[in-house]
Design a protein around this motif. Structure first.
Motif, short mmCIF file in Angstrom:
data_model
loop_
_atom_site.label_atom_id
_atom_site.label_comp_id
_atom_site.label_asym_id
_atom_site.label_seq_id
_atom_site.Cartn_x
_atom_site.Cartn_y
_atom_site.Cartn_z
N MET A 1 0.83 -1.35 -0.12
CA MET A 1 0.18 0.01 -0.25
C MET A 1 1.00 1.45 -0.18
O MET A 1 1.75 1.07 1.02
CB MET A 1 -1.07 -0.41 1.06
N LYS A 2 0.76 2.16 -0.97
CA LYS A 2 1.28 3.69 -1.11
C LYS A 2 1.25 4.83 0.25
O LYS A 2 0.13 4.70 0.92
CB LYS A 2 0.76 4.60 -2.04
N LYS A 3 1.96 4.65 0.98
CA LYS A 3 2.49 4.68 2.12
C LYS A 3 2.02 6.85 1.76
O LYS A 3 2.71 7.49 0.23
CB LYS A 3 3.70 5.20 3.25
N SER A 4 1.62 7.14 2.44
CA SER A 4 1.48 9.27 2.99
C SER A 4 1.76 9.75 3.45
O SER A 4 1.93 9.23 4.82
CB SER A 4 -0.26 9.22 2.57
N ILE A 5 2.25 10.88 3.01
CA ILE A 5 2.75 11.98 4.16
C ILE A 5 2.22 13.69 3.71
O ILE A 5 1.83 13.76 3.10
CB ILE A 5 4.12 12.14 4.34
N GLU A 6 2.03 13.72 4.62
CA GLU A 6 2.08 15.82 4.72
C GLU A 6 2.40 16.68 5.36
O GLU A 6 2.97 16.60 6.46
CB GLU A 6 0.66 15.18 6.04
N LEU A 7 2.67 17.55 4.96
CA LEU A 7 3.43 18.54 5.33
C LEU A 7 2.34 19.47 6.21
O LEU A 7 1.41 20.38 5.38
CB LEU A 7 4.08 19.53 4.39
N VAL A 8 2.81 19.98 6.93
CA VAL A 8 1.84 21.25 8.65
C VAL A 8 2.82 22.52 8.05
O VAL A 8 4.14 22.63 8.57
CB VAL A 8 1.34 20.57 9.68
N ILE A 9 2.23 23.40 7.28
CA ILE A 9 2.87 24.54 7.19
C ILE A 9 2.32 26.14 8.12
O ILE A 9 1.30 26.65 7.73
CB ILE A 9 2.98 25.02 6.72
N PRO A 10 2.45 26.14 9.15
CA PRO A 10 1.70 27.41 10.17
C PRO A 10 1.61 28.39 8.67
O PRO A 10 2.99 29.08 8.37
CB PRO A 10 2.06 27.65 11.28
N ILE A 85 -1.56 19.52 13.17
CA ILE A 85 -1.13 18.28 12.94
C ILE A 85 -2.16 17.12 13.73
O ILE A 85 -2.47 15.69 13.06
CB ILE A 85 -0.03 17.88 14.27
N ASP A 86 -2.99 17.45 14.62
CA ASP A 86 -4.61 16.65 15.02
C ASP A 86 -5.10 17.26 13.91
O ASP A 86 -5.89 15.73 13.86
CB ASP A 86 -4.74 18.24 15.41
N SER A 87 -5.35 17.47 12.74
CA SER A 87 -6.16 17.18 11.49
C SER A 87 -4.98 16.07 10.46
O SER A 87 -6.03 15.57 9.15
CB SER A 87 -6.00 18.58 10.85
N THR A 88 -4.33 15.74 10.83
CA THR A 88 -3.31 14.61 9.43
C THR A 88 -4.29 13.60 10.25
O THR A 88 -4.82 12.47 11.18
CB THR A 88 -1.94 15.17 9.98
N SER A 89 -3.56 12.28 8.92
CA SER A 89 -3.67 11.19 9.24
C SER A 89 -2.79 9.95 8.51
O SER A 89 -3.04 9.34 7.87
CB SER A 89 -5.46 10.50 8.59
N SER A 90 -2.09 11.00 8.13
CA SER A 90 -0.55 10.07 7.23
C SER A 90 -0.08 9.10 8.32
O SER A 90 0.38 9.17 9.12
CB SER A 90 -0.17 11.49 6.63
N ASP A 91 1.12 8.30 7.45
CA ASP A 91 1.90 7.57 7.59
C ASP A 91 3.09 9.05 8.93
O ASP A 91 3.54 8.34 9.10
CB ASP A 91 2.70 6.87 6.93
N ALA A 92 3.49 10.10 7.96
CA ALA A 92 4.09 10.72 8.67
C ALA A 92 4.07 11.96 8.40
O ALA A 92 3.40 12.28 7.72
CB ALA A 92 5.90 10.82 8.01
N VAL A 94 5.51 16.57 8.33
CA VAL A 94 6.27 16.99 8.35
C VAL A 94 6.14 18.54 8.33
O VAL A 94 4.94 18.99 8.16
CB VAL A 94 7.24 17.46 7.31
N MET A 95 6.90 19.19 9.85
CA MET A 95 6.23 21.01 9.95
C MET A 95 7.53 21.52 9.53
O MET A 95 8.65 21.15 9.60
CB MET A 95 6.67 20.41 11.87
N LEU A 96 6.38 22.42 9.35
CA LEU A 96 7.69 23.37 7.97
C LEU A 96 7.26 25.04 8.32
O LEU A 96 6.10 24.90 8.23
CB LEU A 96 8.21 23.00 7.08
N ASP A 97 8.10 25.69 7.95
CA ASP A 97 7.93 27.45 8.59
C ASP A 97 7.50 27.71 7.27
O ASP A 97 7.89 27.05 6.03
CB ASP A 97 9.21 28.37 9.23
N GLY A 98 7.12 28.63 7.52
CA GLY A 98 6.43 29.17 6.05
C GLY A 98 7.22 30.62 5.09
O GLY A 98 7.21 31.26 4.46
N ASP A 99 8.00 30.89 6.11
CA ASP A 99 9.18 31.79 5.41
C ASP A 99 10.59 31.87 4.65
O ASP A 99 10.77 32.82 4.37
CB ASP A 99 9.35 33.18 7.17
N LEU A 100 10.13 30.11 4.36
CA LEU A 100 11.21 30.02 3.67
C LEU A 100 13.32 30.22 4.30
O LEU A 100 14.07 29.96 4.13
CB LEU A 100 11.60 30.16 2.23
N GLN A 101 13.23 30.16 4.99
CA GLN A 101 14.31 29.76 5.74
C GLN A 101 14.93 28.63 6.10
O GLN A 101 16.12 28.26 6.80
CB GLN A 101 14.36 30.63 7.22
#
Length: 309
Positions: A1-10, A85-92, A94-101
């Motif tokens: 089964m294909k694994k999933s990943i979600e990127l959470v960006i505030p 994070i609470d809204s995710t349902s994936s296998d992994a 990633v937390m990332l900021d949106g300012d591209l630092q």
């Protein structure tokens, strides 16, 4: 089964960064697709202006893997991360900021280490471009204090730029603590932890959104939640106060026995004792206030964010 990943960006009014951010994330998604990973990008709008909300909405309509989670007001960076994070349902996740630092391209290396068995992959900064000496010194002091007063080691020079596996995400969701110190709690969870090193860039555009006041609040929250710093400080104050009181009492007794004429009966010992007791009581009330506030947050039954459908 294909694994999933979600990127959470505030995001909070990142007008100058959003176009470049989306372009670079699209390239990352293409690379992840080659690795047979189903990818979703979750933009958590932390109470931005209506114009910026419309920009995010247009991107979500254009791209099938972009989703927008709207908070009802500005709850702060950490609360926005928790909401994502609470809204995710994936296998992994990633937390990332949106300012591209923190470069999105590093996600590919994180995923590689995760697929190799890591539970958590942290982005660790070799160099922080244009970051003030004050910020660097205070961050270093905080981590020294935190590590000395906790029963686990924190990941130095690492913020919230992390990949965490599903079991860690599930543990975070279970915790009901108000304003959870995320990066500290992730370190506390343990597991197999890997690192990827990089030079942190300047903001791609616009002004710094994360103010020193917010950093201070996060630091205090971490010390209260996951360390014994304040109780240990209180114990030390108590010990030194006790030694001081014993010294004063000894001085009064010796003076009374050897130089009785030099001693003003009752005045000096009474004043010094009262001052020491007041110092001890004041310190105790300050530290206890943090814990009373924490108990209030814990028992209030409130979330630290609210979403809008």
């Amino acid at each position: 089964m294909k694994k999933s990943i979600e990127l959470v960006i505030p995001l909070f009014n990142e007008y100058e960064c959003i176009d470049e951010l989306v372009n670079r994330l699209e390239n990352v998604v293409s690379e992840l697709n080659k690795l047979e990973l189903k990818t979703k990008i979750i933009f958590v709008d932390d109470g931005s202006e209506e114009n910026f909300k419309q920009i995010l909405s247009s991107y979500s309509k254009k791209s099938p893997h972009i989703e927008v989670l709207n908070l009802t007001r500005n709850f702060g960076h950490q609360a926005a991360l928790r909401a994502g994070i609470d809204s995710t349902s994936s296998d992994a996740v990633v937390m990332l900021d949106g300012d591209l630092q923190d470069p999105p391209e590093l996600i590919i290396d994180m995923v590689s280490k995760w697929k190799g068995g890591a539970d958590c992959v942290s982005g660790v900064r070799n160099l922080r471009k244009k970051e003030s000496y004050f910020k660097k010194i205070t961050a270093n002091v905080f981590y020294r204090i935190f590590d000395r007063n906790s029963d686990f080691k924190s990941t130095r020079n690492s913020g919230d730029f992390k990949l965490i596996s599903k079991w860690m995400v599930d543990e975070i969701k279970i915790v009901t603590e108000h304003n959870l110190y995320l990066r500290g709690f992730i370190d506390w969870l343990g597991g197999i932890n890997e690192k990827v090193f990089y030079d942190r860039d300047e903001r791609f555009g616009g002004e710094r959104r994360y103010k020193y006041r917010q950093s201070y609040k996060v630091a205090i929250n971490g010390l209260v939640s996951l360390s014994d710093f304040f109780p240990k400080i209180l114990n030390r104050i108590f010990i030194f106060s006790t030694i001081g009181i014993i010294f004063i009492i000894s001085w009064i007794i010796i003076t009374y026995l050897l130089f009785p004429d030099n001693l003003v009966q009752g005045w000096s010992s009474l004043i010094m004792t009262i001052l020491l007791v007041l110092i001890l009581q004041s310190s105790s009330f300050i530290f206890l206030s943090y814990y009373i506030k924490k108990i209030l947050d814990q028992t209030s039954g409130r979330k630290n964010y609210q979403t809008k459908k």
